[in-house]
Design an enzyme around this catalytic site. Structure first.
Site, mmCIF file in Angstrom:
data_model
loop_
_atom_site.group_PDB
_atom_site.id
_atom_site.type_symbol
_atom_site.label_atom_id
_atom_site.label_comp_id
_atom_site.label_asym_id
_atom_site.label_seq_id
_atom_site.Cartn_x
_atom_site.Cartn_y
_atom_site.Cartn_z
ATOM 1 N N ARG A 214 0.823 -1.219 0.000
ATOM 2 C CA ARG A 214 0.000 0.000 0.000
ATOM 3 C C ARG A 214 0.852 1.263 0.000
ATOM 4 N NH1 ARG A 214 -2.921 0.789 4.168
ATOM 5 N NH2 ARG A 214 -1.532 -0.477 5.405
ATOM 6 N N THR A 215 1.871 1.292 0.830
ATOM 7 C CA THR A 215 2.702 2.502 0.887
ATOM 8 C C THR A 215 3.439 2.706 -0.435
ATOM 9 O OG1 THR A 215 2.987 2.165 3.255
ATOM 10 C CG2 THR A 215 4.506 3.675 2.203
ATOM 11 N N ARG B 72 11.720 2.171 2.138
ATOM 12 C CA ARG B 72 11.252 1.416 3.307
ATOM 13 C C ARG B 72 12.300 0.355 3.602
ATOM 14 N NH1 ARG B 72 5.716 -0.798 5.644
ATOM 15 N NH2 ARG B 72 5.428 1.423 5.614
ATOM 16 N N HIS C 33 7.603 6.691 10.473
ATOM 17 C CA HIS C 33 6.835 6.570 9.234
ATOM 18 C C HIS C 33 6.205 7.941 9.003
ATOM 19 C CE1 HIS C 33 4.735 4.940 5.958
ATOM 20 N NE2 HIS C 33 3.943 4.071 6.548
ATOM 21 N N LYS D 299 23.141 -9.087 -2.168
ATOM 22 C CA LYS D 299 24.543 -9.430 -2.447
ATOM 23 C C LYS D 299 25.460 -8.811 -1.406
ATOM 24 C CE LYS D 299 23.503 -9.277 -7.387
ATOM 25 N NZ LYS D 299 23.550 -8.350 -8.518
#
Lengths: 141, 307
Positions: free
Chosen positions: B51-52, B101, B129, B80
């Site tokens: 959603r974000t 995020r 957030h 990696k």
């Protein structure tokens, strides 16, 4: 207990009892070859008990580390056997590369090359927080 | 380079201006439909959050820009062993702005310190957030017509709910906010937030375990989910879980203009029977999230001299 007076170096006095060893570690004194005395639980009129560290060499000292351990600490700078300066400590606003964040979810826990940095967020409560995750830290970290 | 990592990175004036810009974008979308033409948003999602991520991507597309990125760490160079700093430096060569995020707290700050383009924190673990907080502020502003002089109840998991902590921090900068904390003792707001944020800023705050007892006082009700895994034993969870499920019955003494919010996803803490109630604002919150992200992208690109 007799400990020789020092010629060139530092007397770190009024360390709250029990924090002397931590300060010894944070200042990296174990790696020095000069004479160093860590005296624990010395009687003090002002503090009841205190620790003292004497360093018989004019090394470079990070005073932020001492201020972080306790702003009550005083540092006497000795040159040619004479006290040339008596320094009072203060809580540093930022502490860089001294202690580690203990939060396992902090980015510093998996990216080891990141410089550990803490900000003083509550001078009254002597509270430092990691700049990355805001986890509280103290001199035991 | 200006970034948004913590909601308090922006002054109250900047937040207010951002909210005004978002409102203008809602009223006149055509004015902004090509403002980011030729610019690229990189969505670096080291953990999934559909959603974000879609909210950021929709925001950039509505501004006329384009989007690149990944939605899972497995699809990035971090699998990696690349550091966050190196990823940020590399992406700075490809994009004009980053939305990141990351499951590790503080990772977006590390990226912002390394990148040569603005970085937006789209959630770092249980830490910050800020764009959710901006969405919350825009929702309150649109629904109540103000960001001062109201009573807001936070209900449910106040201990681990980062959206609650951030919104309380953001609200300290407005006058006349009264906070009512409604939670089981096990999930009460952490003491350091009460001391460092609420008490330090002189906010009026009360605490209760009884949602219905305070319902009539509230102008805004911010619901969060009480999660089973937060309890030490199942007995406590079973005893408490239904206390914090919002039902039409619990709203009987609520104000007619109450604004009911929730950061979503919801599980069962708000009955679906409330969805049609005009006081339910949680889906409007989602839409406001997209609008305020548009305003934020434009602000940061302008400050970077990219548009």
């Amino acid at each position: 207990m007799n400990i020789d007076s020092i010629q060139n170096g530092f007397v770190i006095d009024h360390i709250p009892a029990g924090r002397g060893m931590k300060l010894y570690e944070l200042l990296g004194l174990e790696s020095l070859d000069c004479s160093i005395a860590l005296i624990k639980n010395v009687g003090s009129r002002k503090m009841g008990k205190k620790d003292i560290i004497k360093i018989d060499e004019a090394i470079s000292i990070d005073f932020d580390i001492i201020g972080f351990i306790s702003p009550e600490v005083t540092v006497n700078i000795i040159r040619d056997g004479v006290i040339v300066e008596k320094k009072s400590m203060a809580l540093p606003k930022v502490l860089t590369g001294v202690i580690r964040c203990k939060n396992p979810r902090c980015i510093t826990s998996c990216e080891q090359e990141l410089v550990q940095k803490f900000k003083l967020t509550d001078p009254e409560g002597h509270v430092y927080r990691c700049v990355y995750c805001e986890t509280k830290a103290n001199y035991d970290n | 380079m200006r970034s948004l990592i913590d909601i308090l990175d922006f002054s109250a004036e900047e937040v207010n201006a951002l909210i005004d810009d978002a409102k203008d974008m809602i009223a006149h979308p055509e004015k902004y439909s090509e403002i980011c033409k030729g610019k690229k948003l990189a969505t670096l999602f080291f953990e999934p959050s559909t959603r974000t991520r879609l909210s950021f991507e929709a925001a950039m597309l509505e501004l006329g820009g384009s989007v690149i990125g990944f939605s899972d760490a497995q699809n990035s160079s971090s699998s990696k062993g690349e550091s966050v700093s190196d990823t940020a430096k590399v992406i700075s060569c490809y994009a004009d702005i980053i939305a990141m995020r990351h499951p590790r707290e503080g990772a977006p700050l590390v990226a912002a310190n390394a990148a040569s383009i603005p970085v937006i924190n789209a959630g770092d673990g249980g830490h910050n957030h800020p764009t959710q907080t901006l969405a919350d502020l825009l929702t309150i502003s649109r629904e109540k017509g103000r960001l001062n002089d109201f009573t807001i109840g936070f209900c449910g998991d106040l201990k681990f709910g980062r959206t609650v902590h951030s919104l309380i921090s953001a609200l300290t900068r407005y006058e006349g906010i009264r906070v009512v904390l409604i939670s089981p003792e096990e999930l009460a707001l952490p003491g350091y937030i009460k001391k460092d944020v609420i008490e330090k800023n002189g906010m009026i705050c009360t605490q209760t375990t009884d949602l219905e007892a305070v319902m009539s006082e509230l102008d805004v009700l911010y619901m969060t989910r009480v999660q089973k895994e937060r309890f030490f034993n199942e007995e406590d969870y079973l005893r408490l879980k239904d206390s914090y499920i919002l039902t039409p019955q619990k709203l009987k003494n609520a104000k007619s203009d109450l604004c009911i919010m929730h950061p979503l996803p919801r599980v069962n803490e708000i009955s679906v029977a409330i969805d049609d109630d005009p006081r339910a604002c949680y889906f409007k919150q989602v839409l406001n999230g997209k609008h305020v992200r548009k305003a934020l992208i434009v602000k940061l690109l302008k400050e970077a001299g990219a548009i």
